[in-house]
Design a protein around this motif. Structure first.
Motif, short mmCIF file in Angstrom:
data_model
loop_
_atom_site.label_atom_id
_atom_site.label_comp_id
_atom_site.label_asym_id
_atom_site.label_seq_id
_atom_site.Cartn_x
_atom_site.Cartn_y
_atom_site.Cartn_z
N THR A 1 -7.33 1.93 91.20
CA THR A 1 -6.22 2.67 90.56
C THR A 1 -5.56 1.81 89.49
OG1 THR A 1 -4.78 1.97 92.40
CG2 THR A 1 -5.73 4.19 92.52
N ILE B 1 -6.54 7.15 85.24
CA ILE B 1 -5.17 6.76 85.55
C ILE B 1 -4.63 5.85 84.45
CG2 ILE B 1 -5.83 4.74 86.93
CD1 ILE B 1 -3.51 5.47 88.84
N THR C 1 -2.16 2.80 83.54
CA THR C 1 -1.36 1.66 84.02
C THR C 1 -1.32 0.59 82.93
OG1 THR C 1 -3.32 0.68 85.05
CG2 THR C 1 -1.93 2.06 86.47
N TYR D 1 -0.21 14.07 85.78
CA TYR D 1 -1.65 14.26 85.94
C TYR D 1 -1.97 15.70 86.32
CZ TYR D 1 -1.82 9.19 85.77
OH TYR D 1 -1.69 7.88 85.38
N LEU E 1 -8.92 15.67 87.83
CA LEU E 1 -9.16 14.39 88.50
C LEU E 1 -10.39 14.46 89.39
CD1 LEU E 1 -5.50 13.52 89.58
CD2 LEU E 1 -6.75 12.69 87.57
N TYR F 1 -1.35 9.16 91.93
CA TYR F 1 -1.55 8.51 90.63
C TYR F 1 -0.23 8.41 89.87
CZ TYR F 1 -6.70 8.50 90.79
OH TYR F 1 -8.01 8.25 91.09
N SER G 1 1.63 5.07 88.37
CA SER G 1 2.03 4.93 86.96
C SER G 1 3.52 4.64 86.82
CB SER G 1 1.65 6.19 86.19
OG SER G 1 0.24 6.33 86.10
#
Length: 505
Positions: free
Chosen positions: A20, A28, A30, A241, A246, A305, A309
């Motif tokens: 992740t 995702i 980040t 999201y 996904l 997710y 984030s």
């Protein structure tokens, strides 16, 4: 090579799946963890010593395995008699602090086992106004125990909410502490500015500022409770999201046919695990795909997710402030989590006695400018039990013989090296019925169960998804014998030597 001993900043999440981080998973976002990836070394083979909170968190601060420090499962406490990394660094004039989740102690106090992190004290706000440490070697401890809207909300986090003018905070948390309907999922009405992520970043930065002003070395642990369920996050993260875009993991048909019986039981509509319950308390983690409909499953992953984030943004606030204060060059940063998470892999949800990579393997990034190589990935085996001895090594302090983790300092400096040829992961959730250990080396993984003839062997090279259990396959009986022997050696090797032998008798 730097001569000045480093500041140490440990940033952890809670129950974060290893895949992740946006730098390695395009589904995702980040950006701040990606920044650490570019500026440091990512260790792709890092593991927790136990896939639950209290045992692993106790291992982080003691450098010992759960079977050694005694906090062997959830609902137990780490004895305060143990020497901890904070205590050792504090004696050498490091300033030490923990902000966020501790979870070193159980929730229910008894006469024999009192607790600061449970019923009674947890919601005694007059107590928390006067107490902020010391706690397990941390000079300063400012804590929050809840995950999202849990009734466990309290401690220093609630004091901060009141200070911020959030006098109606009970509306955002479940009964009996609050009034929020615990059946509401995904979108949390709590304003982002009142979230514990914001509090952790704010208090971490204030501590950084004080250390800078006083020109003092520090060991600071910013301990985020997310993305541990319940699946709840404020906007805009709740709708960040699209669930329908996904990749959603599911069980593969027949994959549990050769696994121990409790694996297949999780796939039943109403599994009965009562025969596993010895202690009188419900067991954690025996959750299957039956928990969610397909739509709910997708929403849960999207929310999970979003939680990652949102946490990433707050981690960015800390990284930015560290640079603004001119501390980044002299600070060793480690980002990791306490253990992994199932969100549908193998038909499982959350966590429990299933030693798949999804639960044992963890994100693990190390940054220390001009010492730890930048933009580097390594397959060198790491364990969270190694953090305490490695931090001591970087600080120029001896590692006590009672610590059984491995000093990884040389590997962090030169990631092509190895300090381990295996890791051990433990899980003991009941005295006998749920008690297992796993040995993992470069290629293979073997899991043994107390008093059971079943087990698991996976070839991580040929079967990285862990779909084909080789334990009972006669073609691999020699491999099974070899791995059982190596596991026995590993158990012998992790015994502590509190002092060296110094005489004949």
């Amino acid at each position: 090579m730097k001569n000045k001993r480093p500041n140490i900043l440990l940033i952890t999440s809670d129950q974060q799946h290893w895949n992740t981080i946006g730098a390695f998973n395009p589904e995702i976002s980040t950006p701040n963890l990606d920044r650490l990836v570019k500026e440091g070394t990512t260790f792709d083979r890092a593991y927790c010593p136990n896939p639950t909170c209290t045992p692993t968190r106790a291992s982080i601060i003691t450098g010992k395995y759960p079977s050694q420090h005694g906090a062997w499962t959830l609902g137990t406490s780490l004895s305060e008699k143990h020497t901890t990394i904070g205590e050792l660094l504090g004696k050498d004039e490091y300033r030490t602090a923990l902000v966020g989740k501790a979870h070193f102690q159980q929730v229910t106090p008894t006469e024999e086992h009192p607790t600061l992190e449970g019923r009674g004290t947890l919601h005694d706000y007059e107590f928390w106004k006067k107490f902020n440490g010391p706690y397990y070697g941390f000079e300063v401890a400012e804590m929050a125990r809840n995950h999202t809207n849990e009734w466990l909300v309290g401690q220093h986090y609630v004091l901060w909410l009141e200070e911020q003018g959030c006098t109606n905070w009970r509306d955002y948390f479940a009964a009996p502490t609050g009034t929020m309907d615990e059946n509401k999922l995904y979108h949390w009405q709590l304003p982002e500015k009142f979230h514990y992520n914001s509090w952790i970043a704010e208090r971490t930065n204030e501590l950084l500022e004080s250390y800078k002003e006083e020109d003092e070395s520090f060991f600071l642990w910013a301990s985020f409770p997310d993305p541990h369920p319940p699946y709840l996050v404020p906007e805009p993260w709740a709708s960040m999201y699209d669930p329908n875009t996904l990749t959603i993991p599911h069980v593969m048909p027949g994959e549990h046919d050769q696994n121990p019986p409790h694996f297949g039981m999780t796939q039943q509509e109403k599994p009965d695990f009562s025969s596993y319950e010895e202690s009188g308390f419900s067991i954690h983690g025996y959750h299957s795909h039956q928990v969610f409909t397909e739509e709910e499953h997708r929403k849960a992953v999207a929310t999970y997710y979003g939680m990652v984030s949102f946490m990433d943004e707050q981690i960015g606030r800390i990284l930015d402030r560290l640079e603004e204060l001119g501390l980044a060059e002299d600070t060793l940063i480690v980002f990791t989590t306490d253990h992994g998470h199932f969100f549908g892999q193998h038909g499982l949800q959350f966590k429990g006695g299933f030693h798949y990579e999804d639960l044992l393997k963890i994100p693990f990034i190390v940054k220390y400018p001009n010492v730890v190589p930048a933009n580097t990935r390594s397959n060198s085996l790491q364990s969270l039990v190694d953090l305490a001895p490695t931090f001591l090594s970087f600080a120029g302090l001896p590692v006590p013989g009672a610590m059984t983790g491995v000093d990884q300092a040389a590997v962090w400096r030169e990631p092509e090296l190895s300090a381990r040829d295996h890791v051990i992961c433990e899980f003991r959730h009941e005295p006998t019925t749920i008690h297992q250990k796993t040995y993992v080396n470069e290629r293979y993984k073997i899991t043994v169960y107390y008093n059971q003839t079943y087990g698991e062997i996976f070839d991580l090279q040929e079967d990285p998804e862990e779909l084909h259990n080789l334990w009972a396959d006669e073609r691999f009986k020699d491999l099974k014998m070899e791995l059982l022997l190596k596991y026995a050696w590993a158990e012998l090797g992790k015994e502590a030597m509190p002092m060296p032998r110094v005489s004949h008798a």
